[in-house]
Design a protein around this motif. Sequence first.
Motif, PDB file in Angstrom:
ATOM      1  N   ALA A   7       0.825  -1.051   0.120  1.00 45.58           N
ATOM      2  CA  ALA A   7       0.182   0.168  -0.035  1.00 45.58           C
ATOM      3  C   ALA A   7       0.800   1.330   0.042  1.00 45.58           C
ATOM      4  O   ALA A   7       0.338   2.162  -0.364  1.00 45.58           O
ATOM      5  N   GLY A   8       2.012   1.340   0.420  1.00 46.23           N
ATOM      6  CA  GLY A   8       2.855   2.469   0.267  1.00 46.23           C
ATOM      7  C   GLY A   8       2.750   3.318   1.624  1.00 46.23           C
ATOM      8  O   GLY A   8       2.421   4.260   1.517  1.00 46.23           O
ATOM      9  N   THR A   9       2.585   2.527   2.808  1.00 48.05           N
ATOM     10  CA  THR A   9       2.107   3.340   4.071  1.00 48.05           C
ATOM     11  C   THR A   9       3.006   2.794   5.096  1.00 48.05           C
ATOM     12  O   THR A   9       3.474   1.889   5.079  1.00 48.05           O
ATOM     13  N   VAL A  10       2.926   3.913   5.999  1.00 51.25           N
ATOM     14  CA  VAL A  10       3.777   3.627   7.272  1.00 51.25           C
ATOM     15  C   VAL A  10       3.119   4.237   8.455  1.00 51.25           C
ATOM     16  O   VAL A  10       2.874   5.215   8.451  1.00 51.25           O
ATOM     17  N   ARG A  11       3.156   3.587   9.312  1.00 55.53           N
ATOM     18  CA  ARG A  11       2.355   3.793  10.689  1.00 55.53           C
ATOM     19  C   ARG A  11       3.497   4.139  11.754  1.00 55.53           C
ATOM     20  O   ARG A  11       4.219   2.992  12.014  1.00 55.53           O
ATOM     21  N   VAL A  12       3.255   5.045  12.605  1.00 55.97           N
ATOM     22  CA  VAL A  12       4.185   5.549  13.466  1.00 55.97           C
ATOM     23  C   VAL A  12       3.454   5.446  15.050  1.00 55.97           C
ATOM     24  O   VAL A  12       2.484   6.338  14.998  1.00 55.97           O
ATOM     25  N   ARG A  13       4.005   4.822  15.926  1.00 58.63           N
ATOM     26  CA  ARG A  13       3.389   4.830  17.289  1.00 58.63           C
ATOM     27  C   ARG A  13       4.204   5.398  18.239  1.00 58.63           C
ATOM     28  O   ARG A  13       5.548   5.138  17.929  1.00 58.63           O
ATOM     29  N   GLY A  14       3.927   5.755  19.397  1.00 60.35           N
ATOM     30  CA  GLY A  14       4.766   6.348  20.433  1.00 60.35           C
ATOM     31  C   GLY A  14       5.527   7.670  20.276  1.00 60.35           C
ATOM     32  O   GLY A  14       5.019   8.629  19.805  1.00 60.35           O
ATOM     33  N   HIS A  15       6.817   7.599  20.573  1.00 59.21           N
ATOM     34  CA  HIS A  15       7.777   8.868  20.430  1.00 59.21           C
ATOM     35  C   HIS A  15       8.665   8.779  19.295  1.00 59.21           C
ATOM     36  O   HIS A  15       9.153   7.941  19.219  1.00 59.21           O
ATOM     37  N   LEU A  16       8.567   9.743  18.460  1.00 55.76           N
ATOM     38  CA  LEU A  16       9.388   9.897  17.282  1.00 55.76           C
ATOM     39  C   LEU A  16      10.458  11.015  17.690  1.00 55.76           C
ATOM     40  O   LEU A  16       9.914  12.247  17.558  1.00 55.76           O
ATOM     41  N   ASP A  17      11.636  10.703  17.697  1.00 57.61           N
ATOM     42  CA  ASP A  17      12.736  11.689  17.611  1.00 57.61           C
ATOM     43  C   ASP A  17      13.651  11.954  16.633  1.00 57.61           C
ATOM     44  O   ASP A  17      13.132  11.271  15.638  1.00 57.61           O
ATOM     45  N   GLY A  18      14.490  12.681  16.650  1.00 52.93           N
ATOM     46  CA  GLY A  18      15.437  12.940  15.413  1.00 52.93           C
ATOM     47  C   GLY A  18      16.010  11.553  14.781  1.00 52.93           C
ATOM     48  O   GLY A  18      15.935  11.378  13.497  1.00 52.93           O
ATOM     49  N   VAL A  19      16.297  10.494  15.504  1.00 53.75           N
ATOM     50  CA  VAL A  19      17.057   9.398  15.299  1.00 53.75           C
ATOM     51  C   VAL A  19      15.887   8.420  14.447  1.00 53.75           C
ATOM     52  O   VAL A  19      15.788   7.894  13.174  1.00 53.75           O
ATOM     53  N   GLY A  20      14.620   8.445  15.130  1.00 56.64           N
ATOM     54  CA  GLY A  20      13.291   7.676  14.519  1.00 56.64           C
ATOM     55  C   GLY A  20      13.125   8.458  13.125  1.00 56.64           C
ATOM     56  O   GLY A  20      12.633   7.616  12.170  1.00 56.64           O
ATOM     57  N   ALA A  21      13.069   9.720  13.209  1.00 61.55           N
ATOM     58  CA  ALA A  21      12.994  10.242  11.877  1.00 61.55           C
ATOM     59  C   ALA A  21      13.612  10.152  10.967  1.00 61.55           C
ATOM     60  O   ALA A  21      13.433   9.972   9.557  1.00 61.55           O
ATOM     61  N   GLU A  22      15.005  10.104  11.089  1.00 60.60           N
ATOM     62  CA  GLU A  22      15.917   9.590   9.967  1.00 60.60           C
ATOM     63  C   GLU A  22      15.537   8.160   9.633  1.00 60.60           C
ATOM     64  O   GLU A  22      15.688   7.909   8.212  1.00 60.60           O
ATOM     65  N   ALA A  23      15.215   7.361  10.358  1.00 60.82           N
ATOM     66  CA  ALA A  23      14.812   5.941   9.941  1.00 60.82           C
ATOM     67  C   ALA A  23      13.397   5.956   9.143  1.00 60.82           C
ATOM     68  O   ALA A  23      13.529   5.379   8.079  1.00 60.82           O
ATOM     69  N   LEU A  24      12.722   6.851   9.463  1.00 56.18           N
ATOM     70  CA  LEU A  24      11.275   6.932   8.855  1.00 56.18           C
ATOM     71  C   LEU A  24      11.682   7.458   7.247  1.00 56.18           C
ATOM     72  O   LEU A  24      11.131   6.989   6.365  1.00 56.18           O
ATOM     73  N   CYS A  25      12.607   8.511   7.263  1.00 53.66           N
ATOM     74  CA  CYS A  25      12.893   8.998   6.139  1.00 53.66           C
ATOM     75  C   CYS A  25      13.474   7.831   5.016  1.00 53.66           C
ATOM     76  O   CYS A  25      13.368   7.831   4.131  1.00 53.66           O
ATOM     77  N   ARG A  26      14.307   7.096   5.479  1.00 54.59           N
ATOM     78  CA  ARG A  26      14.918   5.845   4.897  1.00 54.59           C
ATOM     79  C   ARG A  26      13.697   4.943   4.508  1.00 54.59           C
ATOM     80  O   ARG A  26      14.060   4.504   3.084  1.00 54.59           O
ATOM     81  N   VAL A  27      13.044   4.661   5.179  1.00 51.98           N
ATOM     82  CA  VAL A  27      11.645   3.835   4.861  1.00 51.98           C
ATOM     83  C   VAL A  27      10.754   4.333   3.941  1.00 51.98           C
ATOM     84  O   VAL A  27      10.565   3.724   2.635  1.00 51.98           O
ATOM     85  N   VAL A  28      10.668   5.709   3.864  1.00 48.45           N
ATOM     86  CA  VAL A  28       9.919   6.420   2.717  1.00 48.45           C
ATOM     87  C   VAL A  28      10.611   6.309   1.480  1.00 48.45           C
ATOM     88  O   VAL A  28      10.223   6.127   0.376  1.00 48.45           O
ATOM     89  N   ASP A  29      11.972   6.632   1.530  1.00 47.08           N
ATOM     90  CA  ASP A  29      12.773   6.471   0.394  1.00 47.08           C
ATOM     91  C   ASP A  29      12.875   5.210  -0.278  1.00 47.08           C
ATOM     92  O   ASP A  29      12.714   5.035  -1.613  1.00 47.08           O
ATOM     93  N   ALA A  30      12.779   4.191   0.719  1.00 51.09           N
ATOM     94  CA  ALA A  30      12.814   2.766   0.146  1.00 51.09           C
ATOM     95  C   ALA A  30      11.527   2.601  -0.697  1.00 51.09           C
ATOM     96  O   ALA A  30      11.485   1.856  -1.736  1.00 51.09           O
TER      97      ALA A  30
END
Length: 60
Positions: A7-30
Amino acid sequence: MRTDRTAGTVRVRGHLDGVGAEALCRVVDALRQLGHRQVVVDLGSATVTDDARALLTASA
């Protein structure tokens, strides 16, 4: 973080900090490399730090 490659979706739960945001950006790029023209990021009720929000905004 849960990713649905089909589906091309990502769900985030909990607390998102700078390190998590970098990981999220990598997932979106993938997902984009897999051919998704539009990727949905659902932050739901996640708390997002200011630095994470800035990184996500810059990559959007």
